[in-house]
Motif scaffolding. Structure first.
Motif, PDB file in Angstrom:
ATOM      1  N   LEU A  83     -43.552  17.454  55.536  1.00 10.73           N
ATOM      2  CA  LEU A  83     -42.392  16.570  55.497  1.00 10.73           C
ATOM      3  C   LEU A  83     -41.849  16.381  54.090  1.00 10.73           C
ATOM      4  N   ASP A  84     -42.659  16.649  53.079  1.00  9.51           N
ATOM      5  CA  ASP A  84     -42.239  16.509  51.687  1.00  9.51           C
ATOM      6  C   ASP A  84     -41.916  17.849  51.040  1.00  9.51           C
ATOM      7  N   GLN A  85     -41.852  18.913  51.842  1.00 10.29           N
ATOM      8  CA  GLN A  85     -41.651  20.259  51.305  1.00 10.29           C
ATOM      9  C   GLN A  85     -40.297  20.856  51.649  1.00 10.29           C
ATOM     10  N   ASP A  94     -44.814  34.179  72.168  1.00  4.16           N
ATOM     11  CA  ASP A  94     -44.012  33.650  73.273  1.00  4.16           C
ATOM     12  C   ASP A  94     -43.447  32.275  72.957  1.00  4.16           C
ATOM     13  N   GLY A  95     -43.852  31.709  71.835  1.00  5.39           N
ATOM     14  CA  GLY A  95     -43.349  30.404  71.446  1.00  5.39           C
ATOM     15  C   GLY A  95     -43.991  29.943  70.154  1.00  5.39           C
ATOM     16  N   ILE A  96     -43.531  28.794  69.680  1.00  2.00           N
ATOM     17  CA  ILE A  96     -44.050  28.156  68.470  1.00  2.00           C
ATOM     18  C   ILE A  96     -44.558  26.774  68.858  1.00  2.00           C
ATOM     19  N   HIS A  97     -45.754  26.435  68.393  1.00  2.00           N
ATOM     20  CA  HIS A  97     -46.341  25.129  68.727  1.00  2.00           C
ATOM     21  C   HIS A  97     -46.645  24.382  67.430  1.00  2.00           C
ATOM     22  N   LEU A  98     -46.061  23.198  67.295  1.00  2.00           N
ATOM     23  CA  LEU A  98     -46.160  22.439  66.048  1.00  2.00           C
ATOM     24  C   LEU A  98     -46.919  21.138  66.242  1.00  2.00           C
ATOM     25  N   ASP A  99     -47.688  20.777  65.226  1.00  2.00           N
ATOM     26  CA  ASP A  99     -48.356  19.477  65.189  1.00  2.00           C
ATOM     27  C   ASP A  99     -48.115  18.875  63.811  1.00  2.00           C
ATOM     28  N   ILE A 100     -47.084  18.066  63.710  1.00  3.03           N
ATOM     29  CA  ILE A 100     -46.685  17.448  62.444  1.00  3.03           C
ATOM     30  C   ILE A 100     -46.668  15.946  62.680  1.00  3.03           C
ATOM     31  N   GLU A 101     -47.465  15.194  61.969  1.00  3.55           N
ATOM     32  CA  GLU A 101     -47.682  13.794  62.307  1.00  3.55           C
ATOM     33  C   GLU A 101     -47.206  12.861  61.189  1.00  3.55           C
ATOM     34  N   PRO A 102     -45.945  12.471  61.211  1.00  2.00           N
ATOM     35  CA  PRO A 102     -45.411  11.634  60.132  1.00  2.00           C
ATOM     36  C   PRO A 102     -46.079  10.275  60.018  1.00  2.00           C
TER      37      PRO A 102
END
Length: 333
Positions: free
Chosen positions: A140-142, A161-169
């Motif tokens: 988030l800071d990049q 087949d897809g993109i899976h994200l785990d970003i926890e603000p």
């Protein structure tokens, strides 16, 4: 070399940040609802234009629904491809979220890249879908950095087949000091990930169950709804080892499943199998124990997940099946 490690819970980040991410404070944040939580890259073959954030995402395309009784599974680095695919087929897993290191195109990651390519080939041969898994709250800071350091190198590994994200603000200091800015940076990153991933690779993101209680400001009435307008689908981290009751998985997931239905999107419901409690001599924490099937047998877990899956399928058109966290934990039980 930046290795990827399975961290707390639903988080995949570099081991450089592991001591902070493993702290008991962050652990409790994802499983319960503390009061504090309520309060241009060059053109490439894979990329499109980085988009500015103007307070709300345009609706991302709807992901193709899957049969609800078929499951997804998070997979860390280092898994043997042949054994992994055999386990997935045996346990009715149809989608694999495969952790991918940042800078996977570097020579330092030759072994990992080769293993991922073999896994993708075997998975497709068995009829399984594979999604590139990545994410870290530091993204988030990049700015647009994660697009060039993680996404574009990951896309070069193989036919995802897809993109899976785990970003926890909510795990960052900015969540308390600059909630609006934190949310806007989060949604902008999701928007750019969707744009860069292209139309053939839908983007799914992990969301905790309490996002429906977080005000998203100009982006929407609640953060879960705002996220759903940005991405193709979500996985709800509603980690409980009970299905019913006011603190069961069903009760925790209902609001975001309804939000997904309202915008015609799909949602998986996440479940945990790893040991979340600290090692001895620390005592077990009931708020952590209730979040996982660790310590139970596979048969006992299925007595919960079977009826849960049936109920979710009946009640929620947006429900797209269960996602199990993760391969190592599931094997252990």
């Amino acid at each position: 070399m930046v290795a990827w490690d399975r961290l707390w819970p639903g988080r995949w980040c570099s081991t450089a940040t592991a001591p902070l991410r493993r702290s008991r404070g962050w652990r409790k944040m994802a499983g319960v609802l503390p009061g504090v939580l309520l309060a241009t890259l060059p053109s490439t073959a894979h990329a499109s234009t980085v988009l500015p954030f103007r307070g709300v995402c345009r609706h991302a395309a709807i992901a193709t629904p899957h049969t609800p009784d078929q499951r997804a599974m998070w997979v860390g680095t280092g898994a043997d491809p042949t054994q992994l695919i055999a386990f997935a087929v045996t346990h009715n897993v149809q989608r694999l979220f495969l952790a991918v290191s940042a800078h996977i195109d570097d020579n330092a990651h030759l072994v990992e890249r080769s293993r991922l390519q073999q896994t993708i080939t075997l998975a497709h041969g068995a009829g399984l879908a594979v999604e590139a898994l990545g994410g870290d709250s530091s993204w988030l800071d990049q700015g647009t950095g994660p697009l060039s350091t993680w996404l574009l190198p990951a896309l070069g590994v193989g036919r995802w087949d897809g993109i899976h994200l785990d970003i926890e603000p909510y795990t960052t200091p900015a969540w308390s000091s600059d909630r609006v800015g934190s949310i806007n940076r989060f949604l902008l990153l999701l928007k750019n990930m969707v744009s860069m991933s292209g139309p053939t690779r839908p983007v799914e993101v992990d969301v905790p169950f309490f996002y429906n209680q977080i005000d998203a400001g100009t982006a929407g009435p609640a953060l879960d709804a705002a996220v759903l307008t940005c991405v193709n689908s979500v996985t709800i981290m509603a980690y409980r080892n009970t299905a019913t009751g006011p603190d069961g998985t069903s009760a925790l997931a209902n609001a975001t499943l309804a939000a997904a239905q309202a915008v015609g999107k799909q949602a998986h419901v996440g479940q945990e199998t790893n040991n979340l409690n600290p090692p001895a001599p620390w005592p077990a924490d009931p708020s952590l124990t209730k979040q996982t099937f660790y310590g139970m047998t596979s048969a006992a877990m299925e007595t919960v997940l079977g009826p849960l899956n049936t109920a979710m399928t009946t009640v929620h058109p947006s429900y797209n099946g269960l996602s199990i966290q993760d391969y190592n934990g599931w094997q252990a039980i």
